[in-house]
Design an enzyme around this catalytic site. Structure first.
Site, short mmCIF file in Angstrom:
data_model
loop_
_atom_site.label_atom_id
_atom_site.label_comp_id
_atom_site.label_asym_id
_atom_site.label_seq_id
_atom_site.Cartn_x
_atom_site.Cartn_y
_atom_site.Cartn_z
N ALA A 111 -9.45 1.66 9.00
CA ALA A 111 -8.81 1.25 10.25
C ALA A 111 -9.44 1.98 11.43
O ALA A 111 -10.15 1.39 12.24
CB ALA A 111 -7.31 1.53 10.20
N GLY A 133 -8.28 9.20 9.25
CA GLY A 133 -8.67 9.28 10.66
C GLY A 133 -9.70 10.33 10.99
O GLY A 133 -10.06 10.49 12.15
N ALA A 159 -9.64 5.60 3.52
CA ALA A 159 -9.45 6.72 4.45
C ALA A 159 -10.67 7.62 4.59
O ALA A 159 -11.35 7.94 3.62
CB ALA A 159 -8.26 7.60 4.05
N GLY A 160 -10.90 7.98 5.84
CA GLY A 160 -11.91 8.98 6.17
C GLY A 160 -13.27 8.43 6.58
O GLY A 160 -14.12 9.17 7.04
N LYS A 170 0.88 -1.17 0.00
CA LYS A 170 0.00 0.00 0.00
C LYS A 170 0.91 1.21 0.00
O LYS A 170 1.58 1.50 1.00
CB LYS A 170 -0.92 0.03 1.22
CG LYS A 170 -1.72 1.32 1.29
CD LYS A 170 -2.54 1.48 2.56
CE LYS A 170 -3.03 2.94 2.64
NZ LYS A 170 -3.83 3.19 3.86
#
Lengths: 66, 306
Positions: free
Chosen positions: B255, B207, B233-234, B146
């Site tokens: 995550a 995040g 992401a986000g 990644k």
């Protein structure tokens, strides 16, 4: 012989190999890789690759992230 | 909602899923089979879902949810969340060994039978990212990476110039490159042309939990992509993941939304179902949006009063 291992100065015996330098910072060799002066040293070459004065060795492993 | 992308892949999947549903109707012998026989269509839709595999660089994955491991309060909590997510591919970061570290994230992934995807998080230049990817390949025995090249610590947004440079170098070195990229259709195309195996546009900053801030751009990326599109992401909660899939993304990577949730395992399960629901909705083909109402009950035959 003074070298930098993971950003910290270390004194190792003259002619120390990458294997010996890695062993100074981690007991486990599994999942670990090393770069000598920004070049990856293949695991198979660790024993035969010796460090010189002022060399920089990075020893990395996987951590939580991403 | 936009039609299927021009690559034909999505269209093919849709056709396959619909074909299975149609076969179910015929086996039941009547159009009402959906409700009259719960094992008929239901089973076929499930079979179609099972056969609908994510393929990246020729490798099949059974789950369209790719997880990250950052932010989990403990290895125990991480393990529970990963199991609940059903993920088959999960990211790790590469850092200097810590002699005081207790427990390894690699042991957790191996114990769960999850494939590891190293990232280059924290790298600001192509050079740093390429070295980190090479170290990861050596340490973990995988050529998948990644690719993450960020511009600054405040936004953690990708640096597009360094990103493309790193992607070109890694592809030339035989890596399977999955780049974390801006939600920019032009940049996504450049990364695909550079030989990346997928493109992973952000929904919003890493995040942040702000969800998908520019759904139109994500749709544009999906329409034009010839490689899998992974929303990365986000994302903050399950509806964000479902939206990503409804927009046509092939997978999502998340995550923080799970690892920093009050109950990570519960949120992981929510994300798993959201990804499955969003994918099914995408394949099913949603109704067009209308300005005015459209009655679903017939007007004929109404009782008349007074």
């Amino acid at each position: 012989m003074n070298v930098i291992v993971n950003g910290e100065p270390r004194e190792l015996p003259e002619g120390s190999s990458v294997t010996e330098a890695v062993a100074a910072v981690t007991a486990s060799g599994a999942g670990v890789a090393a770069a000598l002066n920004d070049e990856v040293v293949r695991r198979s070459a660790w024993d035969a690759t010796t460090l010189r004065e002022a060399d920089r060795l990075e020893v990395l492993t996987a951590v939580q992230g991403g | 909602m936009a039609p299927g992308r021009n690559t034909g892949r999505d269209t093919g999947l849709t056709a396959k899923a619909n074909q299975n549903v149609k076969d179910g109707d015929m086996e039941d012998g009547k159009r009402t089979g959906v409700h009259a026989n719960g094992t008929g269509n239901g089973a076929n839709v499930q079979n179609a879902a099972d056969a609908d595999r994510l393929v990246i660089a020729g490798d099949e994955l059974g789950s369209r949810l790719i997880m990250g491991t950052g932010g989990a309060p403990s290895m125990h909590v991480l393990r529970e969340a990963l199991v609940a997510s059903g993920t088959e591919l999960t990211t790790v970061a590469m850092r200097r060994v810590d002699p005081a570290a207790r427990g390894s994230v690699l042991d957790v992934l191996a114990g769960c039978g999850i494939r590891v995807l190293p990232n280059t998080a924290g790298c600001f230049t192509a050079g740093e990212a390429v070295l980190t990817a090479k170290l990861a390949r050596e340490a973990l025995g995988t050529s998948w990476v990644k690719l993450e090249v960020i511009a600054d610590e405040q936004t953690l947004l990708p640096d597009p110039i360094e990103l493309v440079e790193a992607a070109e170098q890694l592809v030339a070195d035989g890596f399977t490159v999955l780049p974390y990229t801006n939600d920019d259709p032009v940049l996504a195309r450049r990364l695909e042309q550079a030989g990346c195996a997928a493109v992973m546009p952000l929904g919003s900053p890493i995040g942040s939990g702000l969800g998908i801030r520019n759904p139109h751009n994500i749709e544009l990326i999906v329409e034009r992509a010839g490689v899998p599109v992974i929303l990365d992401a986000g994302l903050g909660t399950a509806s964000d993941a479902a939206l990503a899939m409804e927009l046509g993304c092939d997978a999502v990577l998340l995550a923080t939304a799970v690892t920093r949730a009050q109950s990570p395992a519960r949120m992981a399960a929510a994300m798993r179902y959201a990804v499955e629901a969003g994918r099914l909705a995408r394949l099913a083909g949603r109704i067009p949006k209308r300005h005015h109402a459209q009655a679903s009950s017939p007007f004929e035959g109404l009782a008349t009063g007074g």
